[in-house]
Design a protein around this motif. Structure first.
Motif, PDB file in Angstrom:
ATOM      1  N   PRO A  72     -14.923   6.873  83.534  1.00  0.00           N
ATOM      2  CA  PRO A  72     -14.362   6.674  82.192  1.00  0.00           C
ATOM      3  C   PRO A  72     -13.200   5.682  82.134  1.00  0.00           C
ATOM      4  CG  PRO A  72     -13.895   8.900  83.013  1.00  0.00           C
ATOM      5  CD  PRO A  72     -14.814   8.264  84.003  1.00  0.00           C
ATOM      6  N   GLY A  73     -12.608   5.365  83.276  1.00  0.00           N
ATOM      7  CA  GLY A  73     -11.468   4.434  83.291  1.00  0.00           C
ATOM      8  C   GLY A  73     -11.880   2.972  83.152  1.00  0.00           C
ATOM      9  N   ARG A  74     -13.155   2.668  83.259  1.00  0.00           N
ATOM     10  CA  ARG A  74     -13.625   1.275  83.197  1.00  0.00           C
ATOM     11  C   ARG A  74     -14.098   0.952  81.781  1.00  0.00           C
ATOM     12  NH1 ARG A  74     -10.822   0.810  87.115  1.00  0.00           N
ATOM     13  NH2 ARG A  74     -11.246   2.496  88.559  1.00  0.00           N
ATOM     14  N   THR A  75     -14.057  -0.342  81.465  1.00  0.00           N
ATOM     15  CA  THR A  75     -14.682  -0.803  80.226  1.00  0.00           C
ATOM     16  C   THR A  75     -16.148  -1.038  80.544  1.00  0.00           C
ATOM     17  OG1 THR A  75     -12.647  -1.878  79.529  1.00  0.00           O
ATOM     18  CG2 THR A  75     -14.692  -2.675  78.517  1.00  0.00           C
ATOM     19  N   VAL A  76     -17.032  -0.373  79.813  1.00  0.00           N
ATOM     20  CA  VAL A  76     -18.461  -0.547  80.071  1.00  0.00           C
ATOM     21  C   VAL A  76     -19.087  -1.290  78.889  1.00  0.00           C
ATOM     22  CG1 VAL A  76     -20.680   0.581  80.533  1.00  0.00           C
ATOM     23  CG2 VAL A  76     -18.569   1.525  81.509  1.00  0.00           C
ATOM     24  N   LEU A  77     -19.783  -2.393  79.207  1.00  0.00           N
ATOM     25  CA  LEU A  77     -20.406  -3.218  78.176  1.00  0.00           C
ATOM     26  C   LEU A  77     -21.921  -3.196  78.340  1.00  0.00           C
ATOM     27  CD1 LEU A  77     -18.137  -6.401  78.537  1.00  0.00           C
ATOM     28  CD2 LEU A  77     -17.804  -4.478  76.955  1.00  0.00           C
ATOM     29  N   ALA A  78     -22.617  -3.158  77.205  1.00  0.00           N
ATOM     30  CA  ALA A  78     -24.080  -3.326  77.199  1.00  0.00           C
ATOM     31  C   ALA A  78     -24.358  -4.622  76.450  1.00  0.00           C
ATOM     32  CB  ALA A  78     -24.739  -2.141  76.496  1.00  0.00           C
ATOM     33  N   PRO A  79     -25.120  -5.550  77.032  1.00  0.00           N
ATOM     34  CA  PRO A  79     -25.332  -6.850  76.385  1.00  0.00           C
ATOM     35  C   PRO A  79     -26.009  -6.765  75.021  1.00  0.00           C
ATOM     36  CG  PRO A  79     -26.050  -6.907  78.676  1.00  0.00           C
ATOM     37  CD  PRO A  79     -25.741  -5.479  78.358  1.00  0.00           C
ATOM     38  N   ASP A  80     -26.871  -5.755  74.812  1.00  0.00           N
ATOM     39  CA  ASP A  80     -27.532  -5.610  73.508  1.00  0.00           C
ATOM     40  C   ASP A  80     -27.500  -4.134  73.110  1.00  0.00           C
ATOM     41  OD1 ASP A  80     -29.310  -5.306  71.356  1.00  0.00           O
ATOM     42  OD2 ASP A  80     -30.430  -7.084  71.971  1.00  0.00           O
ATOM     43  N   PRO A  81     -26.792  -3.816  72.024  1.00  0.00           N
ATOM     44  CA  PRO A  81     -26.667  -2.395  71.648  1.00  0.00           C
ATOM     45  C   PRO A  81     -27.979  -1.810  71.129  1.00  0.00           C
ATOM     46  CG  PRO A  81     -25.733  -3.799  69.935  1.00  0.00           C
ATOM     47  CD  PRO A  81     -26.136  -4.710  71.059  1.00  0.00           C
ATOM     48  N   ASN A  82     -28.952  -2.681  70.843  1.00  0.00           N
ATOM     49  CA  ASN A  82     -30.242  -2.179  70.352  1.00  0.00           C
ATOM     50  C   ASN A  82     -31.209  -1.849  71.489  1.00  0.00           C
ATOM     51  OD1 ASN A  82     -29.622  -2.442  67.567  1.00  0.00           O
ATOM     52  ND2 ASN A  82     -29.764  -4.656  67.861  1.00  0.00           N
ATOM     53  N   ALA A  83     -30.798  -2.100  72.711  1.00  0.00           N
ATOM     54  CA  ALA A  83     -31.676  -1.788  73.846  1.00  0.00           C
ATOM     55  C   ALA A  83     -31.585  -0.284  74.131  1.00  0.00           C
ATOM     56  CB  ALA A  83     -31.272  -2.610  75.076  1.00  0.00           C
ATOM     57  N   GLY A  84     -32.319   0.478  73.336  1.00  0.00           N
ATOM     58  CA  GLY A  84     -32.333   1.936  73.521  1.00  0.00           C
ATOM     59  C   GLY A  84     -33.578   2.342  74.282  1.00  0.00           C
ATOM     60  N   CYS A  85     -33.684   3.622  74.591  1.00  0.00           N
ATOM     61  CA  CYS A  85     -34.893   4.131  75.258  1.00  0.00           C
ATOM     62  C   CYS A  85     -35.602   5.057  74.275  1.00  0.00           C
ATOM     63  CB  CYS A  85     -34.513   4.888  76.533  1.00  0.00           C
ATOM     64  SG  CYS A  85     -35.901   5.817  77.227  1.00  0.00           S
ATOM     65  N   PRO A  86     -36.819   4.713  73.847  1.00  0.00           N
ATOM     66  CA  PRO A  86     -37.529   5.567  72.885  1.00  0.00           C
ATOM     67  C   PRO A  86     -37.708   6.999  73.392  1.00  0.00           C
ATOM     68  CG  PRO A  86     -38.806   3.579  73.384  1.00  0.00           C
ATOM     69  CD  PRO A  86     -37.576   3.512  74.213  1.00  0.00           C
ATOM     70  N   MET A  87     -37.889   7.165  74.712  1.00  0.00           N
ATOM     71  CA  MET A  87     -38.031   8.536  75.212  1.00  0.00           C
ATOM     72  C   MET A  87     -36.737   9.327  75.004  1.00  0.00           C
ATOM     73  SD  MET A  87     -38.136  10.077  78.932  1.00  0.00           S
ATOM     74  CE  MET A  87     -39.419   9.174  79.725  1.00  0.00           C
ATOM     75  N   ALA A  88     -35.595   8.674  75.259  1.00  0.00           N
ATOM     76  CA  ALA A  88     -34.302   9.350  75.082  1.00  0.00           C
ATOM     77  C   ALA A  88     -34.131   9.785  73.621  1.00  0.00           C
ATOM     78  CB  ALA A  88     -33.168   8.418  75.498  1.00  0.00           C
ATOM     79  N   ASN A  89     -34.737   9.008  72.709  1.00  0.00           N
ATOM     80  CA  ASN A  89     -34.610   9.343  71.283  1.00  0.00           C
ATOM     81  C   ASN A  89     -35.581  10.437  70.853  1.00  0.00           C
ATOM     82  OD1 ASN A  89     -32.664   7.384  71.146  1.00  0.00           O
ATOM     83  ND2 ASN A  89     -34.078   5.785  70.453  1.00  0.00           N
ATOM     84  N   MET A  90     -36.398  10.939  71.790  1.00  0.00           N
ATOM     85  CA  MET A  90     -37.378  11.968  71.414  1.00  0.00           C
ATOM     86  C   MET A  90     -36.784  13.371  71.434  1.00  0.00           C
ATOM     87  SD  MET A  90     -40.885  10.552  73.105  1.00  0.00           S
ATOM     88  CE  MET A  90     -41.469   8.899  72.729  1.00  0.00           C
ATOM     89  N   ILE A  91     -35.488  13.460  71.747  1.00  0.00           N
ATOM     90  CA  ILE A  91     -34.816  14.760  71.611  1.00  0.00           C
ATOM     91  C   ILE A  91     -33.399  14.508  71.092  1.00  0.00           C
ATOM     92  CG2 ILE A  91     -34.098  14.840  74.056  1.00  0.00           C
ATOM     93  CD1 ILE A  91     -34.428  17.969  73.780  1.00  0.00           C
TER      94      ILE A  91
END
Ligand code: 13P
Ligand code: SF4
Length: 302
Positions: A72-91
């Protein structure tokens, strides 16, 4: 050969004190500029150890969220916030809360392909590399609710001979691989060895010689004496496989197994993420604390 964009990413990495972690499914250009390329477990383990100020996580959102949770002490960046996982969204967390009420005695094992809010309601996380070990760590006789991947859950249940309550989630990319694809590729490549991911359906897994996570598939191919391999997982892994095994033939099972979410990341977006310090992952502490506990229990198992 480094191009302007790759050199600029290198300069910014030094300026920002950043490290780039990339999943095995990322495009070849991204794998080639990453400091670490690995499976979900390796990325979580590496993220936990990072001392640099910034982590750019090239994968899908839950991987960036996991990096933030374990470090949690680091800054974490994702290059594209829309890169989600459809399986993760299934719950959703609300659905899991309801399932917990219906199965009050069950331990909840949550595949890392899930939101922080779902991890927060789970007893322990797992990845495809350690799912069997995680499930086996739960005392025999205690019911287990396994979320959200029914295919990985089914694979583990069969491996351990243990009944699991399975959530009906699945990976749309892996479920596009069909048993016929393996039959067709075997006919075209006599003597080839077939390795697939446990996110594949049971009908596909049954056709394979080896089933494992992306890191396990990489190890299997590296250590095997066979010459030709049919690979049943997302196609990005073929770059790493070919790089590591120049003398072996790597055949991808089907063009359909291309995860559009993983491919939302591009070199340009990695550059912009370092230039503009976006898109930063933040998890509210009331969710982060229990989600971190579920991840740490998994990491403690090794
Ligand atoms: P692993 O790299 O952990 O096998 O994960 C597969 C996957 O589908 C990640 O989204
Ligand atoms: Fe999600 Fe499947 Fe894509 Fe992995 S390959 S990110 S599990 S949709």
């Amino acid at each position: 050969m480094a191009t302007g964009i790759q050199e600029r990413i290198g300069e910014l990495k030094r300026e920002r004190r950043a490290i780039i972690l990339a999943h095995n499914y990322q495009s070849p250009e991204i794998q080639d500029i990453a400091d670490v390329v690995g499976d979900s477990l390796a990325l979580a383990q590496q993220a936990a150890k990072v001392e640099a100020d910034v982590i750019v996580l090239c994968g899908v959102w839950f991987m960036a969220e996991t990096a933030k949770l374990v470090n949690p002490g680091r800054t974490v960046l994702a290059p594209d916030p829309n890169a989600g996982c459809p399986m993760a969204n299934m719950i959703t967390a609300a659905q899991l809360a309801e399932a917990r009420l219906k199965n009050p005695d069950a331990a909840v094992v949550c595949y890392v392909n899930s939101s922080a809010a779902v991890k927060a309601l789970s007893d322990i996380c797992c990845t495809s590399s350690n799912a069997a070990r995680v499930v086996a760590s739960i005392p025999a006789g205690r019911p287990i609710l396994f979320v959200p991947d029914q295919s990985l859950g089914d694979f583990v249940a069969r491996q351990l001979g243990r009944k699991l309550i399975l959530w009906p989630g699945f990976c749309p990319t892996h479920h596009r691989i069909l048993p016929e694809d393996i039959v067709r590729q075997r006919a075209a490549h006599p003597g080839a060895v077939v390795a697939v991911h446990p996110e594949c359906t049971e009908e596909v897994r049954r056709e394979a010689d080896f089933v494992g996570s992306t890191a396990q598939i990489l190890r299997f191919v590296r250590e095997s004496a066979a010459q030709t391999f049919i690979i049943g997982t997302e196609m990005g892994i073929c770059h790493a496989l070919r790089k590591e095994n120049p003398g072996k033939e790597i055949v991808h099972v089907s063009r359909a197994a291309d995860c559009p979410n993983m491919k939302l990341n591009t070199l340009e977006k990695v550059l912009w993420s370092l230039e503009e310090m976006k898109y930063e992952v933040a998890v509210p502490e009331e969710v982060a604390a229990p989600a971190r506990r579920a991840l740490e229990r998994m990491l403690a198992l090794g």
